[in-house]
Design an enzyme around this catalytic site. Structure first.
Site, PDB file in Angstrom:
ATOM      1  N   CYS A 133       0.825  -1.208   0.000  1.00 36.72           N
ATOM      2  CA  CYS A 133       0.000   0.000   0.000  1.00 36.72           C
ATOM      3  C   CYS A 133       0.867   1.270   0.000  1.00 36.72           C
ATOM      4  O   CYS A 133       1.504   1.557  -1.009  1.00 36.72           O
ATOM      5  CB  CYS A 133      -0.990  -0.060   1.156  1.00 36.72           C
ATOM      6  SG  CYS A 133      -2.433   0.968   0.877  1.00 36.72           S
ATOM      7  N   HIS A 171      -3.120  -5.270   1.822  1.00 38.64           N
ATOM      8  CA  HIS A 171      -2.429  -5.473   3.106  1.00 38.64           C
ATOM      9  C   HIS A 171      -2.409  -6.949   3.543  1.00 38.64           C
ATOM     10  O   HIS A 171      -3.180  -7.332   4.427  1.00 38.64           O
ATOM     11  CB  HIS A 171      -3.163  -4.685   4.199  1.00 38.64           C
ATOM     12  CG  HIS A 171      -2.995  -3.209   4.107  1.00 38.64           C
ATOM     13  ND1 HIS A 171      -1.950  -2.537   4.699  1.00 38.64           N
ATOM     14  CD2 HIS A 171      -3.738  -2.270   3.482  1.00 38.64           C
ATOM     15  CE1 HIS A 171      -2.053  -1.247   4.466  1.00 38.64           C
ATOM     16  NE2 HIS A 171      -3.132  -1.053   3.726  1.00 38.64           N
ATOM     17  N   GLU A 198      -0.558  -8.330   5.566  1.00 35.95           N
ATOM     18  CA  GLU A 198      -0.228  -8.423   7.003  1.00 35.95           C
ATOM     19  C   GLU A 198      -1.472  -8.306   7.876  1.00 35.95           C
ATOM     20  O   GLU A 198      -1.413  -8.586   9.072  1.00 35.95           O
ATOM     21  CB  GLU A 198       0.803  -7.345   7.376  1.00 35.95           C
ATOM     22  CG  GLU A 198       0.291  -5.910   7.449  1.00 35.95           C
ATOM     23  CD  GLU A 198       0.075  -5.253   6.083  1.00 35.95           C
ATOM     24  OE1 GLU A 198       0.164  -5.948   5.049  1.00 35.95           O
ATOM     25  OE2 GLU A 198      -0.213  -4.041   6.060  1.00 35.95           O
TER      26      GLU A 198
HETATM   27  N1  GLN Z   1      -3.526   6.454   1.187  1.00 35.60           N
HETATM   28  C1  GLN Z   1      -2.204   6.156   1.684  1.00 35.60           C
HETATM   29  C2  GLN Z   1      -1.137   6.907   0.866  1.00 35.60           C
HETATM   30  O1  GLN Z   1      -1.425   7.463  -0.165  1.00 35.60           O
HETATM   31  C3  GLN Z   1      -1.937   4.666   1.649  1.00 35.60           C
HETATM   32  C4  GLN Z   1      -2.908   3.944   2.567  1.00 35.60           C
HETATM   33  C5  GLN Z   1      -2.386   2.657   3.128  1.00 35.60           C
HETATM   34  O2  GLN Z   1      -1.183   2.403   3.165  1.00 35.60           O
HETATM   35  N2  GLN Z   1      -3.292   1.839   3.625  1.00 35.60           N
HETATM   36  O3  GLN Z   1      -0.035   6.926   1.276  1.00 35.60           O
END
Ligand code: GLN
Length: 188
Positions: free
Chosen positions: A77, A170, A172
């Site tokens: 992410c 994610h 994890e």
């Molecule tokens: N929206 C976050 C970003 O742009 C990422 C969100 C996340 O890691 N769950 O950094």
């Protein structure tokens, strides 16, 4: 096998729990010297602008780039955004993986969702249940980056370039350790 987790912001603790559960030695990485002796590194989810700015403050950007030339790095992410060459905004990035990402591509926190994905590289075990939280999409991949998984509408949410791995979601936060096992195979 020893895997580090960048531990300056985001859900690094959950990655460490998962790695310990599958019997891997772990280290929290906050300073360049913490990279010594690691076989791979995970950059967790969180807020990519914060991860980028703090990495800059802690003198981590160049050491992380150098580490990624010879070692496996997996960004989940926000971590995937941090690895990318292009997030279409001005923010500190490692810029080591040939992917272009679009941040917050599915909308706001309330638009978070879960989906069952087909990820052939994970082998047996059926569909992979993925959790998306204010997730980016991987808009495009370049160079020798390969697409590992897409949503049914074709949007890319997992990719790999040699030992670099990027997932919009994610692993994890689930009990399925297949993605972490897959990363260990890249780090070997
Ligand atoms: N929206 C976050 C970003 O742009 C990422 C969100 C996340 O890691 N769950 O950094």
């Amino acid at each position: 096998m020893k895997i580090g987790v960048l531990a300056i912001q985001g859900d690094f603790a959950e990655h460490i729990v998962m790695l310990k559960r599958i019997g891997v030695e772990t280290a929290e990485v906050r300073l360049p010297s913490h990279l010594d002796g690691l076989d791979g590194l995970i950059v967790p989810g969180g807020e990519s602008t914060t991860i980028g700015k703090l990495s800059m403050d802690f003198g981590l950007l160049e050491p992380l780039r150098a580490f990624g030339k010879t070692h496996a790095i997996w960004g989940t992410c926000a971590g995937a955004i941090f690895l990318s060459k292009d997030a279409r905004r001005n923010q500190p990035l490692l810029g080591i993986m040939d992917i272009t990402v679009e941040r917050n591509a599915f909308g706001r926190q309330v638009d978070s969702f879960e989906a069952d994905l087909s990820i052939p590289e994970l082998g047996e075990g059926g569909p992979y249940h993925a959790i998306f939280i204010r997730a980016p999409i991987i808009e495009s991949v370049q160079g020798d980056t390969v697409v590992m998984s897409t949503l049914p509408d074709g949007r890319i949410i997992a990719a790999r370039q040699r030992k670099l791995l990027a997932t919009s979601f994610h692993p994890e936060l689930t009990h399925d350790s297949r993605f972490h096992q897959y990363f260990l195979s890249l780090a070997k």
